[in-house]
Design a protein around this motif. Structure first.
Motif: not given
Length: 970
Positions: A604-626
């Motif tokens: 979801a985050i990968a685009d022309s300005n940002n190659p695909a990063p790596r995350y410890t928890l990649d597949n999520i179904n909940y997110i908040r800018n907390s």
């Protein structure tokens, strides 16, 4: 006849044994000290940062869970071994084979009785320590006050409790399996279990032990089956995450029945322990297996095949609706405002009059292109560098909010060359210097950025403020480590910046508290080991006031201070109260929100300005800018602010790590004015809205309105990134700093793919400027749903329109001759004039080593109308009948004459524009040759940095082109 006795075996050398033991002890001490050095360095770093409690909590949590896991496995295994051995039949007749086994095992029996539990205990301990955060969340979980639509449990059960219960049952099951295996082996070796003559004999003690362990294991499977009912709420199905008709009416009832059967089987094993009848539990176990096949596989298949597939929409509709509602809640898009938008496509004079405020803020400086220009104009020395791409921010200039592109002048140690000695790289070149700020909406006559803050020493609107600190000790490109600080009165050795004459230099001494002290011999030894550098230990330049700065990247510092956060990939620098600070957005994420669709963060985050990063928890179904975090670029101080105090995950983590997060009310008004809506969160939301922008389950099922983010026209294999702009959406009372993205129909490619605009998503990114108070509209998502009757071209189609315009392509082809390259900037889309307008700056740069992109032209499109002019203001006027009704940010710019005459085209691409036939007379050919030579001369001058020669060649090129136009050429 004489006989001699056999020689006695030589006794092992006492000296050799002592030497061997000594070497082992020394090796253990060395390894132990290296381990201690690493741990102690971490202790010093966290202590200096003020987050020692975070490290202590991590160490304590891992240690406690390791101990629990070790004991939880080792004690039961030790106990069953002891029981099996002590309750063995003393006079049992063993086979010759078992006798031989015992002869081999007996000398090692004591070692095995302790070694086997310890061996399995260590593995279990390490496995348990890795789950300390899951346990901590369970212990500190909070209620969310929202319930799931199936079991009507608080969603906190799925976020906090269910992962822990699942892990606990798995651990206990593994322990019991090991106990059962070990018990079987020991009882067999010592005759408690005998197999022979088609008969299995088991002693009473062994029967009780094995039956009880087996019963406990089956009992745990009953608990596991019961928990599996709840796990269906977060498991992906055919179309949705969460249970559908089959799961609700077949799978979940089947799991309930199986759990009850497993409970009965467990009871029968317990009964067998006392009555000795193995037939009943074994038959029941077989029944359990058959039931699992029937209820867990066959019946759900039957329901799916016979009932669901022929009547899918009617039966699945309620569950699709659940998934729609829960997914929107989980990703924070439930409050999105849908706006039906009938986009105008005909351009008329004065059409932008009502949008004058937005028009004045259209950004024409592309932060992904102008980095080389900023580097050439502001780098000064090769050991400085700027981030590529630059960042976007806004500042109040004269009472007016101004969108800007910004970057810090940081060090590039690779360019020191022969000067890269340890002393230079550690003690002298310790920090970057200054921030560069340029208007996003304007350009100079030569096409360069209009700087508001620049230079060495720094000058501009920021420098004019009191207490402005331009030094950058902590940044994205800081050295691995630097040693700074000195006693008062000591001559400064840290380079601030070189002088213009190359003779004198400005130097300073770090006055902050940015790293652990390395004044003592012991601390110097610790860091000499950490960085494998003996110079730290022996350098005379290190004093009792010296500090060592490391882990200086803002993302690294925040991730260590708040390890539970997923961090936004785009930290940005800004100036708050005279200090340069990095602003970092932190997210709390989960994969356990009921009925919510799963998204891959990296995709979801990968685009022309940002190659695909790596995350410890990649597949999520909940997110908040907390959390909003700041890192002071001078001192490295990390401050965490609670941005979403209602987030249940943040509440739980605040209980795990108390006193590490400050309330939002502590944020200053100046910091609030630079807070923006985070990029990565917006990307995740637009990814989910491609499918979940619909409101009806029927539309979701039919998938007749799927959207996708268009690819970047400049990099067709990657998604177009979202862009920050100050603009006004149709329902907003005034323009606000926002971020937007577009949607086109989703397709599988091929000739049927359509690149037309269906949706336009924007989010209000202005948090306001009141201390500790967030604007009510901050984070408000607004979706323009383009009316089906309005055919608005998508970004790819617009780029094709630009490229195929004869009046445009001819001029650009002329520029591409010689050593020039034409760079198309970001293609911006704005809701203006009752429709959607596209704006794209066009840059020209030398294709040689010295790259200096200059803004030369601006392309604009509205419907099928295209204009191509020197400035945005001119292009808008040309597009809208000679007078757009509004002034752009570059309306006061007078461009230096360039080889691109103004032209505009209306109607469909390729039908309009200026230009005429090409003359073939000798005069035309002569001027064409002169133009080509002038371009070569200009590019050579640009490459050499000879701006006097560049101006001469540019003037010659202008004269030649004007003659070509007069002769009828393009």
């Amino acid at each position: 006849m004489t006989s001699t006795s056999a020689p006695k075996p030589a006794a092992p050398s006492r000296t050799r044994r002592v030497v061997a033991i000594t070497l082992v002890v020394i090796a253990v001490l060395i390894v132990g000290f290296f381990l201690f050095a690493s741990l102690y360095a971490d202790w010093l770093w966290y202590s200096q940062l003020g987050f020692l409690r975070v490290l202590a909590t991590q160490w304590g949590g891992r240690a406690v869970m390791f101990l629990i896991g070790f004991l939880g496995m080792a004690v039961p295994v030790w106990l069953v071994i002891q029981l099996a051995y002590r309750l063995r039949p003393v006079y049992a007749r063993l086979s010759s084979q078992l006798d031989r086994y015992q002869e081999v095992v007996e000398p090692l029996r004591r070692l095995a009785m302790w070694g086997i539990p310890i061996f399995f205990g260590f593995f279990a301990g390490f496995a348990a320590s890795a789950q300390w955060e899951t346990t901590a969340l369970w212990l500190n979980g909070v209620k969310t006050l929202t319930t799931d639509p199936q079991f009507h449990l608080d969603t906190g059960f799925y976020l906090f409790a269910l992962p822990f219960y699942t892990g606990l049952v798995g651990f206990a099951s593994a322990t019991l399996l090991v106990c059962l295996l070990v018990s079987a082996v020991v009882t067999y070796l010592y005759g408690s279990v005998r197999i022979g003559q088609r008969e299995l004999r088991i002693s009473k003690a062994a029967r009780i032990q094995l039956a009880v362990i087996a019963g406990l294991y089956i009992l745990l499977q009953a608990v596991s089956l019961w928990l599996d009912r709840y796990k269906t709420m977060v498991e992906p199905g055919d179309r949705i995450t969460g249970p559908g008709y089959t799961e609700v009416n077949a799978t979940i009832p089947g799991q309930t029945i199986l759990a009850v059967i497993a409970l009965i089987v467990a009871i029968l094993f317990f009964v067998t322990a006392f009555i000795g009848r193995w037939r009943y539990p074994l038959v029941a176990t077989a029944l359990l297996i058959v039931s699992a096949i029937v209820l867990g596989v066959a019946y759900p298949w039957f329901v799916t095949t016979v009932q669901v597939k022929p009547n899918q929409l009617a039966l699945e509709k309620p569950y699709y609706q659940r998934n729609l509602v829960q997914t929107k809640l989980a990703y924070g898009v439930a409050g999105m405002q849908d706006i039906a938008y009938k986009a105008a496509t005909d351009a008329q004079a004065g059409q932008l009059r009502a949008d004058a405020a937005t028009t004045a803020q259209i950004r024409i400086m592309d932060p992904a292109i102008i980095s080389p220009t900023v580097k050439q104009l502001e780098q000064y020395r090769s050991y400085y560098q700027f981030k590529d791409p630059l960042d976007v921010d806004r500042y109040d200039i004269g009472g007016v909010s101004q969108d800007t592109v910004v970057s810090l002048r940081e060090l590039n140690m690779e360019q020191l060359g022969a000067g890269a000695s340890w002393q230079n790289t550690t003690l002298v070149y310790t920090h970057g210097y200054g921030m560069v700020v340029a208007k996003g909406t304007d350009r100079t006559g030569d096409g360069d950025p209009v700087f508001l803050e620049r230079g060495i020493p720094a000058s501009g609107f920021l420098t004019n403020e009191e207490n402005f600190e331009p030094r950058v000790y902590f940044g994205e490109d800081s050295p691995e480590y630097s040693i700074v600080g000195a006693p008062k009165g000591s001559p400064p050795v840290e380079l601030d910046y070189p002088s213009s004459n190359g003779i004198t230099e400005s130097k300073s001494t770090f006055q902050g508290n940015g790293g652990p002290n390395v004044g003592s011999f012991f601390n110097r030894l610790i860091y000499a080991l950490k960085f494998q550098s003996e110079q730290i230990l022996f350098s005379d330049n290190i004093t009792d006031k010296s500090q060592i700065l490391y882990d200086r990247d803002p993302l690294t510092r925040v991730s260590k201070a708040a390890p539970y956060l997923t961090l936004d990939s785009d930290p940005y620098p800004t100036v708050v109260d005279g200090h340069i600070v990095w602003v970092v957005d932190g997210y709390t994420t989960s994969a356990n929100y009921p009925y919510s669709a799963t998204v891959s963060l990296s995709q979801a985050i990968a685009d022309s300005n940002n190659p695909a990063p790596r995350y410890t928890l990649d597949n999520i179904n909940y997110i908040r800018n907390s959390v909003k975090a700041t890192v002071d670029a001078y001192s490295g101080k990390v401050t965490l602010y609670s941005w979403d105090s209602q987030d249940p995950l943040l509440k739980a983590w605040q209980k795990v790590y108390p006193s590490t997060i400050k309330p939002m009310t502590d944020m200053s008004g100046e910091l609030m004015s630079h807070v923006r809506y985070p990029t990565d969160l917006f990307k995740v939301q637009r990814a989910i809205l491609g499918t979940y922008h619909v409101t009806s389950a029927q539309s979701f099922y039919q998938q007749d309105n799927l959207w996708t983010t268009p690819n970047d026209p400049q990099k067709p294999d990657r998604l177009q990134p979202p862009y920050y702009l100050t603009m006004q959406m149709p329902t907003q009372p005034s323009p606000e700093f926002s971020m937007f993205s577009t949607f086109i129909p989703k397709s599988n490619g091929g000739e049927t793919a359509r690149n037309v605009l269906l949706g336009y998503l924007a989010v209000d990114s202005n948090a306001g400027d009141k201390a500790g108070e967030k604007r009510s509209d901050y984070g408000k998502l607004r979706m323009l749903e383009i009316d089906a009757a309005s055919t608005v071209p998508g970004p790819g189609q617009v780029q094709n329109m630009f490229d195929s315009q004869p009046s445009v392509s001819q001029f650009l082809n002329l520029l591409k001759q010689g050593q020039s390259a034409v760079l198309n900037g970001n293609l911006l889309t704005l809701p203006l004039g009752g429709g959607l307008i596209y704006v794209q700056p066009v840059f020209v740069q030398s294709s040689g080593e010295t790259k200096l992109p200059k803004l030369q032209k601006v392309l604009v499109a509205f419907g099928n109308n295209v204009a191509f002019e020197d400035t945005l203001d001119q292009a808008l006027n040309a597009l809208f009948g000679g007078n757009s009704g509004a002034a752009a940010g570059d309306s006061n710019t007078t461009p230096t004459p360039n080889p691109l005459p103004s032209s505009s085209a209306s109607s469909t691409p390729g039908t309009g524009g200026s230009g005429g036939g090409t003359s073939n007379n000798a005069e035309y050919q002569a001027w064409l040759k002169a133009a080509q030579q002038a371009m070569l001369d200009r590019d050579a001058a640009m490459k050499a940095g000879d701006w006097t020669a560049y101006g001469t060649a540019d003037k010659a090129l202008t004269d030649a082109v004007q003659h070509l136009i007069a002769l009828g050429g393009p």
